[in-house]
Design a protein around this motif. Structure first.
Motif, PDB file in Angstrom:
ATOM      1  N   CYS A  85       0.706  -1.246  -0.025  1.00 40.32           N
ATOM      2  CA  CYS A  85      -0.004  -0.030  -0.043  1.00 40.32           C
ATOM      3  C   CYS A  85       0.908   1.212   0.014  1.00 40.32           C
ATOM      4  N   GLN A  86       2.140   1.061   0.286  1.00 43.03           N
ATOM      5  CA  GLN A  86       3.137   2.400   0.370  1.00 43.03           C
ATOM      6  C   GLN A  86       3.699   2.472  -0.982  1.00 43.03           C
ATOM      7  N   LEU A  87       4.129   1.275  -1.532  1.00 43.46           N
ATOM      8  CA  LEU A  87       5.147   1.326  -2.787  1.00 43.46           C
ATOM      9  C   LEU A  87       3.998   1.570  -3.691  1.00 43.46           C
ATOM     10  N   VAL A  88       2.966   0.957  -3.970  1.00 40.85           N
ATOM     11  CA  VAL A  88       2.005   1.101  -5.223  1.00 40.85           C
ATOM     12  C   VAL A  88       2.621   0.793  -6.447  1.00 40.85           C
ATOM     13  N   ASP A  89       3.121  -0.505  -6.382  1.00 42.77           N
ATOM     14  CA  ASP A  89       3.977  -0.930  -7.693  1.00 42.77           C
ATOM     15  C   ASP A  89       4.288  -2.263  -7.582  1.00 42.77           C
ATOM     16  N   ALA A  90       3.030  -2.866  -8.239  1.00 40.49           N
ATOM     17  CA  ALA A  90       2.951  -4.309  -7.781  1.00 40.49           C
ATOM     18  C   ALA A  90       3.813  -5.193  -8.424  1.00 40.49           C
ATOM     19  N   PHE A  91       4.556  -4.793  -9.506  1.00 43.94           N
ATOM     20  CA  PHE A  91       5.668  -5.576 -10.151  1.00 43.94           C
ATOM     21  C   PHE A  91       7.007  -4.895  -9.960  1.00 43.94           C
ATOM     22  N   GLN A  92       7.190  -3.847  -9.035  1.00 46.01           N
ATOM     23  CA  GLN A  92       8.422  -3.403  -8.707  1.00 46.01           C
ATOM     24  C   GLN A  92       9.081  -3.187  -9.792  1.00 46.01           C
ATOM     25  N   GLU A  93       8.600  -2.446 -10.729  1.00 40.19           N
ATOM     26  CA  GLU A  93       9.258  -2.018 -11.975  1.00 40.19           C
ATOM     27  C   GLU A  93      10.152  -0.886 -12.033  1.00 40.19           C
ATOM     28  N   ASP A  94      10.205   0.017 -10.931  1.00 43.36           N
ATOM     29  CA  ASP A  94      11.449   1.166 -10.805  1.00 43.36           C
ATOM     30  C   ASP A  94      12.582   0.341 -10.507  1.00 43.36           C
ATOM     31  N   GLY A  95      12.646  -0.702 -10.027  1.00 45.62           N
ATOM     32  CA  GLY A  95      14.035  -1.292  -9.501  1.00 45.62           C
ATOM     33  C   GLY A  95      14.561  -0.941  -8.318  1.00 45.62           C
ATOM     34  N   TRP A  96      14.165   0.240  -7.480  1.00 39.84           N
ATOM     35  CA  TRP A  96      14.604   0.645  -6.329  1.00 39.84           C
ATOM     36  C   TRP A  96      13.859   0.418  -5.363  1.00 39.84           C
TER      37      TRP A  96
ATOM     38  N   LEU B 255       3.169   5.860 -11.151  1.00 34.52           N
ATOM     39  CA  LEU B 255       2.258   4.804 -10.945  1.00 34.52           C
ATOM     40  C   LEU B 255       2.876   3.690 -12.075  1.00 34.52           C
ATOM     41  N   PRO B 256       3.706   3.127 -11.867  1.00 37.51           N
ATOM     42  CA  PRO B 256       4.150   2.267 -13.058  1.00 37.51           C
ATOM     43  C   PRO B 256       3.139   1.378 -13.583  1.00 37.51           C
ATOM     44  N   ASN B 257       2.161   0.872 -12.651  1.00 37.55           N
ATOM     45  CA  ASN B 257       1.239  -0.132 -13.230  1.00 37.55           C
ATOM     46  C   ASN B 257      -0.271   0.596 -13.303  1.00 37.55           C
ATOM     47  N   ASN B 258      -0.246   1.955 -13.724  1.00 37.40           N
ATOM     48  CA  ASN B 258      -1.665   2.515 -13.832  1.00 37.40           C
ATOM     49  C   ASN B 258      -2.285   1.935 -15.253  1.00 37.40           C
ATOM     50  N   GLY B 259      -1.517   1.653 -16.181  1.00 37.97           N
ATOM     51  CA  GLY B 259      -2.010   1.098 -17.311  1.00 37.97           C
ATOM     52  C   GLY B 259      -2.593  -0.216 -17.095  1.00 37.97           C
ATOM     53  N   ASN B 260      -2.468  -0.823 -15.976  1.00 40.32           N
ATOM     54  CA  ASN B 260      -3.079  -2.222 -16.132  1.00 40.32           C
ATOM     55  C   ASN B 260      -4.814  -2.156 -15.469  1.00 40.32           C
ATOM     56  N   PHE B 261      -4.987  -0.784 -15.195  1.00 43.14           N
ATOM     57  CA  PHE B 261      -6.101  -0.777 -14.678  1.00 43.14           C
ATOM     58  C   PHE B 261      -7.304  -0.023 -15.649  1.00 43.14           C
ATOM     59  N   GLY B 262      -6.833   0.105 -16.997  1.00 45.21           N
ATOM     60  CA  GLY B 262      -7.708   0.691 -17.958  1.00 45.21           C
ATOM     61  C   GLY B 262      -8.158   1.897 -17.640  1.00 45.21           C
ATOM     62  N   CYS B 263      -9.311   2.209 -17.804  1.00 49.74           N
ATOM     63  CA  CYS B 263      -9.948   3.399 -17.373  1.00 49.74           C
ATOM     64  C   CYS B 263     -10.609   3.303 -15.799  1.00 49.74           C
ATOM     65  N   GLN B 264     -10.241   2.522 -15.039  1.00 48.26           N
ATOM     66  CA  GLN B 264     -10.687   2.470 -13.763  1.00 48.26           C
ATOM     67  C   GLN B 264     -10.018   3.116 -12.661  1.00 48.26           C
ATOM     68  N   LEU B 265      -9.912   4.554 -13.191  1.00 48.18           N
ATOM     69  CA  LEU B 265      -8.954   5.522 -12.370  1.00 48.18           C
ATOM     70  C   LEU B 265      -9.540   6.682 -12.051  1.00 48.18           C
ATOM     71  N   PHE B 266      -9.185   7.393 -10.966  1.00 51.48           N
ATOM     72  CA  PHE B 266      -9.807   8.812 -10.982  1.00 51.48           C
ATOM     73  C   PHE B 266      -8.758   9.850 -11.094  1.00 51.48           C
TER      74      PHE B 266
END
Length: 843
Positions: free
Chosen positions: A163-174, A454-465
Motif C-alpha cells: 500500500c506504500q509502494l503502489v508498484d505491484a511488479f517493482q518496475e522501478d527497480g529501487w 504509478l508504473p502499473n496504472n495502465g493495468n487498470f484501464g479507465c478504472q482510475l480517478f
C-alpha cells in the motif's frame, strides 16, 4: 583539553571525536586543505505554489466498514447486520451522511459516531471516502483472483509495503514509494522538495537514491539537534568539542577520498539544517495548541508547524508520513476500534481547525488509510481477522467532498461478487485509482511522468480517478477513455503450459496500444481481463521406423492460451479509423504477431524485433474484436462494410433493397401473406404429399356431434374447447390441471401429496400433528399459555423456551444481546449483567 583530566576521561573524549571523523566511517584517506567546510546552501524555491500531502497509516488493519457503514434505513443494512453479528454498528452509533450517486447501494450511509470530524468534513464538502479500496495487480474476480494476484495477501508486512509502494511488479527497480516518486518527478523539474517522516518513516516517502535526497525524520516532541553528554557536568557539552569536530571535517583536496568528503559534508549539512529547523520550530506558534493531544495530535502538531513555515523552509512540495498502531483486533475488535477512534478524532480535528485558521487547507491533501480491511464476519473471540478491501478517507480544502468514490459492496453475503469468504472483499478499486487523481492535483499529469509515479496504472484501464473526479479545481482526463470500448479475443501458442505473467500481460497491452497508435493514430487503454490454458494432442498417430524398430509415433501437445482483452480507445467522432483497424482481424493479428514474436508475416525473421517480445510465444494466431450479442449503447458508424457477415440475421428487414443481391438463396425464406403476382411458369419438381397435419390448420367454430375415435394427446388445450361434455370421460388424469378449483372435488385423497406447503395455512389445528419437530421453530417473545397442549409433541423440543416474566429489555447495550433461553443478557467482556441496571450490560 584539560591536561589534568584522568586518563579514562581523555579516552572518552577521544572516542566521541572519533565518532565524528570521516576516517572512522569510510576507508578513504583524508587530505584536509585547512579551510573550514561551509554548509550546502538551501536551494531557493521556484514560483510554483506550495502543496503538501499528508498520509496517516492506521497499522494493523483498520475495521473501516464500521467507520463507513450502510445506514440503518438502507436495505443493505440487513445484510450488514446479519453478517457482522456482534460487531455490527448499531443505529445509535451512527451519524448519517447523504450520497447522491445512484450507482451506490444506499442514499444514506453512516459514519461511526466516535469520529464525528469525518462527517463534518464530508458535509462541509472537504472530505470524501474511497470505498472498498486495496492492493491489486489488475482487476480480478472471484474466479481468477488467486491466479492473478502474486503477493502474500492478508500479511501485515507484505500489505503495508504494497500500500506504500503502489508498484505491484517493482518496475522501478529501487523499491521506491508512491510519494517518493512524486518528489522525484518534481525534483527533476527543478522544484524544491522535502520528504518528512514523523517519529519514523515508511517506504512510501523513499525516492530514487540516485537523486541524493534523504528523509527528514522528526520526533513528535520536536526537532532533534546534535548534543553531547558532558563528562564533568550535567549540561550539554557539545561546545567543548565543536572546534575539533570542525577541524576533523574540514574541506579536502582533490586527491582526497570521495566517500570521506561525502561523510564530512553530510555531517556539517545535517548539523546546520537541524539547528535551523529547531529554531524555526520553536518560534512557531499554533492557534489551537491545546487541541493537539494524544499520539496522533502530537504528530500532527509537528506537521502543522512545518506546513505553516513552508516559505521560510524554502519548499515547493512537502510530503509527510505518520502512523498510528493498535488496530489489529483479532479479539474484541469493536471495543478496540471504539477506543482508538476518539484519539484519531482529536488529532484530525485539531489539524483541520488549524489548517482552516491558517488559510492552508487548500494547500494540503490528507489521506487516512490502512494496509487492509478486516473480515465482515466475527471470529470466536468477538473480533475480526485480516481481510483485503477497506475504506479510505481523503480530505483537503480543494477536495470535491461529500461523495463516495468506488463501488461500495451491494451485499455482505458470501454470494456477493466481491466476497471470497468470511467477508473478505476483493477490492473494487486499486490504490492507483486514488493516487492518480492526487498526483494530478500535485502537478503531475504528463503521460511519462504518471508512468514514473504509478508504473502499473495502465493495468487498470479507465478504472482510475483523475483530479476532475476528486478536486473542485481539477480538469484532467485519462487519455484513451471516451466511452468507446471493445473486447478482443486473444489466442496464442506457447512453448509450455502456463498462464501469462502479469508483466507479460502488460507487454501484450503495450504492444496493442502501440499498434493502434501507429496504424490508426488512436490513443487507447488495455487490460487482459481473463485467460485460460488449452492443451491439445494430435491423436492421428502414424507408424514409423527407427534403426529397424517399428513403433507408433505421436506428436507433442500444443499449448494455447486464450484470453480476453478489454480495450478502451478514443477517436474523433468524424474519423472511425480506430474501429476499422481494430476490427480488421487479419491485419490486427499480423501486427500483434510481429510486435510480440518478432516474426514477419512472410515467415522470415528479417524484420526488426520489438522490444515487447515475449520469448515463450511461438505464434499469435488470433487477435480479433469480440462482437457483442447485444447492441452497443454507443454504436460505431463504419464507412466500409464488414469483411465478415453477421452470424445473427437481422430482426427487421432493410428499408431499402440491397444494391448487390445475394447469389445464395436464403436459409430462412420469407413467407408472404399474399399470393405471388407472378406464378411460376413450371410446376414444382417436388410437390408435397403431406402425411402430417397442416402447420396452419383451419379452426372449426362448431363442436363435433360425436367424440373423436382417436382423441388428441396434446399437452396444450385447444384454442376452441368443445361446447358439450365428452361422452366417454378420459381414463387418465389431466396433464394440465385446472388452475381453479373444481365444482365437484374428489372424494378420495390424493395418492401423491403436494411437495410444497400450503400458501394459506389452515385456521384450524391439524387432527394429525407432525411426528417430527419443525426445522425452523418460532421463538415467541411471550411465554406459553398456562393451558397444556391438546395434543403434545411426540418429540421433546431441542430449544425449550422459558417464561422470562414481564420485563424483557429492548437492548442489552455495549454489544450484548438477549437470550430467550436463559432469560438474561449475554454480555461481552469486560461488561456483565448488572442487577442495578435491570440486568443490562455495564462495567
Amino acid at each position: 583539553f584539560d591536561a589534568g583530566a584522568s586518563d579514562e576521561m581523555k579516552i572518552m573524549v577521544a572516542q566521541q571525536l572519533i565518532a565524528t571523523s570521516p576516517e572512522f566511517h569510510t576507508t578513504n584517506l583524508v587530505n584536509r586543505d585547512g579551510s573550514p567546510r561551509e554548509p550546502t546552501p538551501i536551494p531557493p524555491r521556484t514560483a510554483d505554489p506550495y502543496q503538501a500531502i499528508v498520509v496517516l497509516l492506521l497499522r494493523g488493519g483498520f475495521d473501516s466498514f464500521n467507520v463507513l457503514a450502510p445506514h440503518s434505513t438502507c436495505s443493505l443494512y440487513r445484510s450488514f447486520r446479519n453478517n457482522r453479528e456482534l460487531l455490527v454498528l448499531q443505529p445509535d452509533e451512527m451519524l448519517s451522511i447523504t450520497n447522491d450517486d445512484p450507482d451506490q447501494p444506499c442514499e444514506t450511509f453512516s459514519v461511526n459516531s466516535a469520529i464525528p470530524i469525518m462527517k463534518e468534513m464530508y458535509d462541509n464538502g472537504h472530505g470524501l471516502f474511497m470505498a472498498n479500496i486495496g492492493h491489486l495487480a489488475k482487476p480480478v474476480t472471484k474466479g481468477n483472483w488467486f491466479t492473478e494476484t502474486k503477493t502474500h495477501l492478508f500479511s501485515h508486512t507484505t500489505m503495508e509495503r504494497e500500500c506504500q509502494l503502489v508498484d505491484a511488479f517493482q518496475e522501478d527497480g529501487w523499491s521506491t514509494g508512491v510519494l517518493g516518486r512524486m518528489l522525484d518527478v518534481h525534483q527533476r523539474n527543478g522544484l524544491s522538495v522535502v520528504a518528512n517522516g514523523i517519529s519514523g518513516k515508511g517506504p512510501i516517502v523513499e525516492g530514487n537514491p540516485s537523486l541524493g535526497r534523504t528523509v527528514d525524520v522528526i520526533p513528535a516532541r520536536g526537532i532533534n539537534t546534535l548534543s553531547r553528554v558532558s563528562l564533568d557536568t550535567n549540561n550539554d557539552g557539545l561546545s567543548a568539542i565543536e572546534p575539533m569536530m570542525e577541524y576533523l571535517n574540514q574541506d579536502t583536496s582533490m586527491n582526497s577520498g570521495l566517500f570521506a568528503n561525502f561523510w564530512a559534508q553530510n555531517l556539517i549539512d545535517t548539523i546546520n539544517r537541524t539547528e535551523y529547523l529547531s529554531a524555526l520550530y520553536t518560534s512557531t506558534s499554533l492557534q489551537y495548541p491545546h487541541l493537539f493531544t494524544g499520539s496522533v495530535g502530537e504528530k500532527l502538531g509537528v506537521v502543522s508547524k512545518m506546513i505553516i513555515k513552508n516559505e521560510e523552509r524554502s519548499v515547493n512540495r512537502d510530503v509527510f508520513f505518520l502512523d498510528m498502531g493498535g488496530y489489529d483486533g483479532h479479539g474484541l475488535s469493536k471495543e478496540i476500534l471504539q477506543g482508538n477512534l476518539p484519539v484519531l478524532n482529536r488529532g484530525l480535528t485539531a489539524f483541520y481547525r488549524e489548517m482552516t485558521y491558517q488559510n492552508m487547507l487548500d494547500k494540503i491533501t490528507f489521506v487516512v488509510m490502512s494496509e487492509f480491511g478486516r473480515t465482515i464476519t466475527p471470529n470466536t473471540s468477538y473480533g475480526s481477522d485480516h481481510a483485503w478491501g477497506g475504506n479510505a478517507f481523503v480530505f483537503g480544502g480543494q477536495v470535491k467532498g461529500g461523495q463516495i468514490l468506488g463501488p461500495y459492496p451491494k451485499s455482505f453475503d458470501n454470494t456477493d461478487e466481491t466476497n471470497i469468504g468470511r467477508g473478505r472483499l476483493i477490492p473494487s478499486i486499486s490504490w492507483e485509482s486514488m493516487w492518480y487523481g492526487i498526483a494530478n492535483w500535485y502537478g503531475i499529469s504528463k503521460f511519462e511522468e504518471m508512468n514514473v509515479v504509478l508504473p502499473n496504472n495502465g493495468n487498470f484501464g479507465c478504472q482510475l480517478f483523475t483530479d476532475k473526479d476528486m478536486y473542485t479545481v481539477g480538469n484532467n482526463t485519462i487519455s484513451g477513455c471516451n466511452d468507446r470500448a471493445v473486447n478482443l479475443k486473444m489466442s496464442m501458442f506457447l512453448k509450455e503450459p502456463r498462464y501469462l505473467t502479469g508483466l507479460e500481460q502488460k507487454r501484450i497491452c503495450k504492444a496493442a496500444i502501440a499498434a493502434v497508435a501507429k496504424n490508426a493514430n488512436v490513443t487507447s487503454r488495455c487490460i487482459v481481463v481473463d485467460q485460460k490454458i488449452i492443451v491439445s494432442y494430435d491423436y492421428n498417430r502414424r507408424l514409423t521406423t527407427v534403426n529397424g524398430t517399428r513403433f507408433l509415433q505421436t506428436t507433442d501437445p500444443t499449448y494455447e492460451v486464450e484470453g480476453t482483452v478489454s480495450m478502451d480507445y478514443q477517436e474523433d467522432s468524424t474519423n472511425q479509423t480506430g474501429s476499422e483497424y481494430i476490427e480488421n482481424v487479419e491485419a490486427f493479428t499480423a501486427d500483434m504477431s510481429q510486435e510480440l514474436t518478432g516474426i514477419c508475416t512472410d515467415g522470415t525473421s528479417t524484420c526488426e524485433t520489438s522490444g515487447n517480445t515475449l520469448d515463450l510465444v511461438a505464434q499469435v494466431n488470433l487477435f480479433e474484436a469480440d462482437v457483442s450479442d447485444s447492441p452497443s449503447f454507443a454504436p460505431s458508424f463504419s464507412s466500409r462494410p464488414s469483411a465478415l457477415p453477421s452470424v445473427i440475421p437481422s430482426v427487421a428487414p432493410s428499408r431499402t433493397p440491397s444494391v448487390s443481391p445475394s447469389d445464395v438463396p436464403s436459409n430462412i425464406p420469407s413467407k408472404s401473406s399474399q399470393p405471388s403476382s407472378e406464378p411460376t411458369k413450371e410446376p414444382s419438381a417436388e410437390p408435397s404429399v403431406s402425411q402430417v397435419p397442416s402447420g396452419s390448420p383451419t379452426k372449426s367454430y362448431q363442436p363435433s356431434d360425436y367424440p373423436s375415435v382417436s382423441p388428441s394427446e396434446s399437452q396444450q388445450p385447444s384454442d376452441y374447447p368443445s361446447l358439450t361434455p365428452s361422452i366417454s370421460p378420459s381414463d387418465k388424469p389431466s396433464l394440465s390441471p385446472s388452475e381453479s378449483p373444481s365444482d365437484f372435488p374428489s372424494t378420495s385423497p390424493s395418492d401423491v401429496p403436494s411437495t410444497t406447503p400450503s400458501l394459506a395455512p389452515s385456521s384450524e389445528p391439524s387432527d394429525h400433528p407432525s411426528l417430527n419437530p419443525s426445522e425452523s421453530p418460532t421463538i415467541s417473545s411471550m411465554p406459553t399459555p398456562d393451558d397444556p397442549s391438546a395434543k403434545p409433541s411426540a418429540q421433546p423440543s431441542s430449544r425449550p423456551s422459558r417464561d422470562c416474566g414481564p420485563y424483557v429489555p429492548e437492548r442489552c447495550g455495549n454489544g450484548g444481546f438477549w437470550s430467550p433461553y436463559t432469560c438474561e443478557c449475554l454480555c461481552v467482556a469486560p461488561y456483565c449483567p448488572n442487577e442495578f441496571t435491570n440486568g443490562t450490560c455495564s462495567s
